[in-house]
Design a protein around this motif. Structure first.
Motif, PDB file in Angstrom:
ATOM      1  N   GLY A   1       0.788  -1.239   0.000  1.00  0.00           N
ATOM      2  CA  GLY A   1       0.000   0.000   0.000  1.00  0.00           C
ATOM      3  C   GLY A   1       0.813   1.277   0.000  1.00  0.00           C
ATOM      4  N   ALA A   2       2.142   1.176  -0.113  1.00  0.00           N
ATOM      5  CA  ALA A   2       3.004   2.373  -0.143  1.00  0.00           C
ATOM      6  C   ALA A   2       4.051   2.194  -1.232  1.00  0.00           C
ATOM      7  N   SER A   3       4.638   3.317  -1.678  1.00  0.00           N
ATOM      8  CA  SER A   3       5.709   3.193  -2.674  1.00  0.00           C
ATOM      9  C   SER A   3       6.924   2.579  -1.994  1.00  0.00           C
ATOM     10  N   ALA A   4       7.652   1.735  -2.721  1.00  0.00           N
ATOM     11  CA  ALA A   4       8.796   1.017  -2.150  1.00  0.00           C
ATOM     12  C   ALA A   4       9.760   1.972  -1.453  1.00  0.00           C
ATOM     13  N   GLY A   5      10.090   1.631  -0.211  1.00  0.00           N
ATOM     14  CA  GLY A   5      11.015   2.457   0.552  1.00  0.00           C
ATOM     15  C   GLY A   5      10.376   3.643   1.246  1.00  0.00           C
ATOM     16  N   SER A   6       9.035   3.746   1.142  1.00  0.00           N
ATOM     17  CA  SER A   6       8.333   4.878   1.762  1.00  0.00           C
ATOM     18  C   SER A   6       7.347   4.370   2.809  1.00  0.00           C
ATOM     19  N   PHE A   7       7.105   5.216   3.825  1.00  0.00           N
ATOM     20  CA  PHE A   7       6.146   4.855   4.864  1.00  0.00           C
ATOM     21  C   PHE A   7       4.785   5.515   4.633  1.00  0.00           C
ATOM     22  N   PHE A   8       4.705   6.337   3.577  1.00  0.00           N
ATOM     23  CA  PHE A   8       3.460   7.037   3.295  1.00  0.00           C
ATOM     24  C   PHE A   8       2.525   6.146   2.473  1.00  0.00           C
ATOM     25  N   THR A   9       1.346   5.894   3.018  1.00  0.00           N
ATOM     26  CA  THR A   9       0.368   5.043   2.334  1.00  0.00           C
ATOM     27  C   THR A   9      -0.225   5.787   1.140  1.00  0.00           C
ATOM     28  N   ILE A  10      -0.389   5.048   0.044  1.00  0.00           N
ATOM     29  CA  ILE A  10      -0.996   5.620  -1.165  1.00  0.00           C
ATOM     30  C   ILE A  10      -2.497   5.336  -1.117  1.00  0.00           C
ATOM     31  N   PRO A  11      -3.340   6.347  -1.332  1.00  0.00           N
ATOM     32  CA  PRO A  11      -4.795   6.154  -1.275  1.00  0.00           C
ATOM     33  C   PRO A  11      -5.248   5.009  -2.190  1.00  0.00           C
ATOM     34  N   PRO A  12      -6.237   4.236  -1.731  1.00  0.00           N
ATOM     35  CA  PRO A  12      -6.742   3.102  -2.519  1.00  0.00           C
ATOM     36  C   PRO A  12      -7.107   3.463  -3.957  1.00  0.00           C
ATOM     37  N   GLN A  13      -7.767   4.615  -4.128  1.00  0.00           N
ATOM     38  CA  GLN A  13      -8.171   5.019  -5.472  1.00  0.00           C
ATOM     39  C   GLN A  13      -6.949   5.223  -6.381  1.00  0.00           C
ATOM     40  N   THR A  14      -5.905   5.812  -5.822  1.00  0.00           N
ATOM     41  CA  THR A  14      -4.662   6.028  -6.585  1.00  0.00           C
ATOM     42  C   THR A  14      -4.033   4.685  -6.935  1.00  0.00           C
ATOM     43  N   GLN A  15      -4.089   3.750  -6.000  1.00  0.00           N
ATOM     44  CA  GLN A  15      -3.553   2.416  -6.261  1.00  0.00           C
ATOM     45  C   GLN A  15      -4.282   1.744  -7.421  1.00  0.00           C
ATOM     46  N   VAL A  16      -5.578   1.936  -7.457  1.00  0.00           N
ATOM     47  CA  VAL A  16      -6.392   1.380  -8.548  1.00  0.00           C
ATOM     48  C   VAL A  16      -5.962   1.991  -9.884  1.00  0.00           C
ATOM     49  N   GLU A  17      -5.746   3.310  -9.885  1.00  0.00           N
ATOM     50  CA  GLU A  17      -5.333   4.017 -11.113  1.00  0.00           C
ATOM     51  C   GLU A  17      -3.941   3.545 -11.567  1.00  0.00           C
ATOM     52  N   ILE A  18      -3.073   3.312 -10.603  1.00  0.00           N
ATOM     53  CA  ILE A  18      -1.727   2.827 -10.937  1.00  0.00           C
ATOM     54  C   ILE A  18      -1.818   1.451 -11.584  1.00  0.00           C
ATOM     55  N   ALA A  19      -2.644   0.595 -10.985  1.00  0.00           N
ATOM     56  CA  ALA A  19      -2.814  -0.769 -11.504  1.00  0.00           C
ATOM     57  C   ALA A  19      -3.460  -0.774 -12.883  1.00  0.00           C
ATOM     58  N   ALA A  20      -4.237   0.260 -13.178  1.00  0.00           N
ATOM     59  CA  ALA A  20      -4.923   0.332 -14.486  1.00  0.00           C
ATOM     60  C   ALA A  20      -3.942   0.665 -15.608  1.00  0.00           C
ATOM     61  N   ARG A  21      -2.840   1.289 -15.273  1.00  0.00           N
ATOM     62  CA  ARG A  21      -1.774   1.615 -16.236  1.00  0.00           C
ATOM     63  C   ARG A  21      -2.270   2.475 -17.401  1.00  0.00           C
ATOM     64  N   LYS A  22      -3.097   3.442 -17.053  1.00  0.00           N
ATOM     65  CA  LYS A  22      -3.661   4.326 -18.087  1.00  0.00           C
ATOM     66  C   LYS A  22      -2.978   5.694 -18.114  1.00  0.00           C
ATOM     67  N   LYS A  23      -2.253   5.999 -17.033  1.00  0.00           N
ATOM     68  CA  LYS A  23      -1.520   7.271 -17.007  1.00  0.00           C
ATOM     69  C   LYS A  23      -0.310   7.160 -16.081  1.00  0.00           C
ATOM     70  N   ILE A  24       0.655   8.052 -16.307  1.00  0.00           N
ATOM     71  CA  ILE A  24       1.862   8.078 -15.472  1.00  0.00           C
ATOM     72  C   ILE A  24       1.520   8.770 -14.155  1.00  0.00           C
ATOM     73  N   ILE A  25       1.719   8.071 -13.053  1.00  0.00           N
ATOM     74  CA  ILE A  25       1.401   8.626 -11.733  1.00  0.00           C
ATOM     75  C   ILE A  25       2.669   8.672 -10.890  1.00  0.00           C
ATOM     76  N   THR A  26       2.856   9.779 -10.199  1.00  0.00           N
ATOM     77  CA  THR A  26       4.029   9.928  -9.329  1.00  0.00           C
ATOM     78  C   THR A  26       3.608   9.995  -7.864  1.00  0.00           C
ATOM     79  N   ASP A  27       4.505   9.596  -6.999  1.00  0.00           N
ATOM     80  CA  ASP A  27       4.276   9.652  -5.556  1.00  0.00           C
ATOM     81  C   ASP A  27       4.315  11.117  -5.113  1.00  0.00           C
TER      82      ASP A  27
END
Length: 259
Positions: free
Chosen positions: A206-232
């Motif tokens: 639930g977080a970017s590798a090496g980070s302690f900050f959790t990524i919101p579930p919706q953002t995780q879904v968007e990342i998994a969809a691979r439809k746009k470049i998303i940054t932490d």
């Protein structure tokens, strides 16, 4: 691999993550060498400096020894002069000539005393310089042996990794050629600003590798969809989903396995 114009967002993510894996492997190889090249360079400079100093001291010793010979010769000359003046005193016609010769003898004696004092000082200087030369020789031997060991260590590492690094460097250039300029510029900018050189990271727990900050579930879904470049939003790193990351790691492992 598709050309830059034909790349979908997913293809771009795969390409940029592959580039990250290749560059990270190159980083690992260079980290193995660590500071060794600089250590070797510093030791080479130090050994050269010690050698130069040792040669200079030896040259100074030779100069002093020549000066001592000159002073000894002058003492002999002064002694001969004293004998000559003393002999002349036996045939003087008056006190004025006798006193004049006496002064000449006294002057020659003073010159002998001065020369003997200078010889004594120069001999002390020789002993001091010999001590320094001895210490320098020991230090030079120690540093030379250390340099030999470090060079051998570096050569061994270089022989093991040189081909792999050259091959991966070519692959890095090749993969960079498939990535659009704007994304590549972002990758280089992020990579140069982070300590570990990771500009592209996957999602882990639930977080970017090496980070302690959790990524919101919706953002995780968007990342998994691979439809746009998303940054932490915290680190600025480009994010990819863990499935894509594992697939590309397996692919790159085959590339790395060649070595």
């Amino acid at each position: 691999m598709a050309t830059t114009k034909e790349l979908s967002v997913e293809d771009k993510l795969r390409a940029i993550y592959d580039l990250q894996l290749i560059d990270s492997r190159i980083d690992e190889i260079r980290n193995v060498r660590g500071e060794l090249p600089l250590e070797v360079e510093d030791l080479e400079d130090e050994v050269a400096g010690l050698s130069t100093r040792s040669e200079k001291l030896k040259s100074e010793l030779e100069t002093i020894e020549e000066l001592i010979k000159t002073r000894k010769n002058s003492i002999d000359e002064h002694k001969e002069a004293i004998k000559r003046y003393t002999k002349q005193q036996e045939t003087v016609r008056n006190n004025r000539e006798f006193n004049s010769l006496t002064k000449e003898v006294e002057f020659q004696e003073l010159e002998i005393q001065l020369a003997e004092k200078q010889i004594k000082e120069m001999k002390a200087s020789i002993e001091h310089k010999k001590e320094i030369i001895s210490q320098s020789k020991e230090r030079l031997e120690t540093k030379s042996n250390h340099l030999k060991h470090k060079k051998s260590e570096l050569d061994a590492i270089m022989s093991e990794t040189a081909k792999e690094e050259a091959y991966l460097s070519e692959k890095s250039v090749e993969y960079r050629g498939t990535i659009e300029a704007r994304l590549l510029a972002a990758y280089d900018r992020i990579r140069s600003s982070v300590r570990n050189g990771l500009a592209v990271v996957s999602i882990e727990r639930g977080a970017s590798a090496g980070s302690f900050f959790t990524i919101p579930p919706q953002t995780q879904v968007e990342i998994a969809a691979r439809k746009k470049i998303i940054t932490d939003e915290h680190s600025g790193r480009i994010l990819v989903d863990s499935v894509l990351a594992e697939e590309e790691k397996e692919k790159m492992e085959q590339l790395f396995a060649k070595f």
